[in-house]
Motif scaffolding. Structure first.
Motif, PDB file in Angstrom:
ATOM      1  N   TYR A 176      12.820  11.575  -0.950  1.00 11.90           N
ATOM      2  CA  TYR A 176      13.993  10.713  -1.075  1.00 11.90           C
ATOM      3  C   TYR A 176      14.384  10.128   0.285  1.00 11.90           C
ATOM      4  O   TYR A 176      14.597   8.922   0.419  1.00 11.90           O
ATOM      5  N   GLU A 177      14.482  10.992   1.293  1.00 10.12           N
ATOM      6  CA  GLU A 177      14.904  10.541   2.625  1.00 10.12           C
ATOM      7  C   GLU A 177      13.907   9.559   3.247  1.00 10.12           C
ATOM      8  O   GLU A 177      14.297   8.691   4.023  1.00 10.12           O
ATOM      9  N   LEU A 178      12.625   9.697   2.919  1.00 11.02           N
ATOM     10  CA  LEU A 178      11.590   8.823   3.481  1.00 11.02           C
ATOM     11  C   LEU A 178      11.282   7.626   2.574  1.00 11.02           C
ATOM     12  O   LEU A 178      10.395   6.831   2.874  1.00 11.02           O
ATOM     13  N   ASN A 179      12.023   7.523   1.449  1.00  6.42           N
ATOM     14  CA  ASN A 179      11.815   6.453   0.479  1.00  6.42           C
ATOM     15  C   ASN A 179      10.387   6.448  -0.071  1.00  6.42           C
ATOM     16  O   ASN A 179       9.730   5.414  -0.150  1.00  6.42           O
ATOM     17  N   LEU A 180       9.921   7.644  -0.442  1.00  6.92           N
ATOM     18  CA  LEU A 180       8.581   7.814  -1.001  1.00  6.92           C
ATOM     19  C   LEU A 180       8.677   8.441  -2.385  1.00  6.92           C
ATOM     20  O   LEU A 180       9.705   9.014  -2.745  1.00  6.92           O
ATOM     21  N   GLY A 181       7.597   8.369  -3.128  1.00  2.00           N
ATOM     22  CA  GLY A 181       7.533   9.072  -4.395  1.00  2.00           C
ATOM     23  C   GLY A 181       7.236  10.543  -4.166  1.00  2.00           C
ATOM     24  O   GLY A 181       6.773  10.948  -3.095  1.00  2.00           O
ATOM     25  N   PHE A 182       7.510  11.351  -5.198  1.00  2.00           N
ATOM     26  CA  PHE A 182       7.271  12.787  -5.136  1.00  2.00           C
ATOM     27  C   PHE A 182       6.318  13.200  -6.257  1.00  2.00           C
ATOM     28  O   PHE A 182       6.450  12.740  -7.393  1.00  2.00           O
ATOM     29  N   VAL A 183       5.368  14.068  -5.917  1.00  2.40           N
ATOM     30  CA  VAL A 183       4.387  14.567  -6.873  1.00  2.40           C
ATOM     31  C   VAL A 183       4.451  16.090  -6.903  1.00  2.40           C
ATOM     32  O   VAL A 183       4.285  16.734  -5.867  1.00  2.40           O
ATOM     33  N   PRO A 184       4.683  16.689  -8.085  1.00  2.00           N
ATOM     34  CA  PRO A 184       4.678  18.149  -8.166  1.00  2.00           C
ATOM     35  C   PRO A 184       3.275  18.704  -8.346  1.00  2.00           C
ATOM     36  O   PRO A 184       2.476  18.173  -9.110  1.00  2.00           O
ATOM     37  N   VAL A 185       2.981  19.760  -7.604  1.00  2.21           N
ATOM     38  CA  VAL A 185       1.766  20.556  -7.804  1.00  2.21           C
ATOM     39  C   VAL A 185       2.258  21.828  -8.490  1.00  2.21           C
ATOM     40  O   VAL A 185       2.942  22.635  -7.876  1.00  2.21           O
ATOM     41  N   ARG A 186       1.922  21.970  -9.786  1.00  2.55           N
ATOM     42  CA  ARG A 186       2.526  23.016 -10.608  1.00  2.55           C
ATOM     43  C   ARG A 186       1.579  24.182 -10.864  1.00  2.55           C
ATOM     44  O   ARG A 186       0.364  24.040 -10.785  1.00  2.55           O
TER      45      ARG A 186
END
Length: 183
Positions: free
Chosen positions: A74-84
């Motif tokens: 969020y702070e870097l204005n990037l997407g997030f991907v979960p490794v589950r």
């Protein structure tokens, strides 16, 4: 008075002796997350490190890597991907098994989590033996991503994980480290 940010975060980490079994000291990051100042210092350390790097995504490792990874994305204005952990994702997945002291475990990602060539920061709370982080990096690489760096709050160097990750060619960054005799 100057306070070293890494030392500030390190002092906020709680050491729990003999958990989850006798002889093990668990390094608990929840006090860091509970205190607004230490949480902000921690997040800011990562933001400052990565704000000028060309990144496309942040990948966070289940489960504590989700906390820091999503805030950082969020702070870097990037997407997030979960490794589950295995069996937690509802769509088509790719999996990587790895060894633990007491058996094996598997992590998974959606097959469409990353696109070939994307530059990804991989993050978790801690590097112990390095198995989980290495498995996550392999998944990202199998999907065509370029893992720019593997980052964590804590390194436990005596367990050899950070060295094992470096031997694979991964760049590593950790905020602080603890040895077995560290308070």
């Amino acid at each position: 008075m100057h306070i070293d940010p890494a030392d500030y975060v390190r002092k906020a980490i709680r050491s729990v002796p003999d958990w989850p079994r006798p002889g093990v000291t668990f390094r608990d990051i929840t006090p860091v997350l509970q205190d607004p100042r230490s949480f902000r210092v921690l997040v800011d350390m990562f933001v400052y490190r990565y704000m000028r790097q060309r990144l496309d995504l942040v990948a966070g490792v289940d489960a504590r890597g989700f906390i820091l990874g999503s805030v950082l994305a969020y702070e870097l204005n990037l997407g997030f991907v979960p490794v589950r952990k295995k069996g937690k994702l509802p769509f088509q997945t790719v999996a990587e098994e790895y060894s633990l002291e007491y058996g094996n475990a598997t992590v998974e990602m959606h097959t469409d989590s990353v696109r070939p060539g994307q530059r990804v920061l991989l993050i978790d709370d801690l590097i112990a033996t390095g198995g989980t982080m290495l498995a996550a990096a392999k998944l990202l690489q199998r999907l065509g991503a370029n893992v720019v760096e593997a980052a964590a709050i804590i390194d436990l160097p005596e367990l050899g994980g950070s060295e094992a990750l470096k031997e694979t060619g991964l760049d590593i960054y950790t905020v602080c480290s603890f040895n077995n005799d560290s308070p």
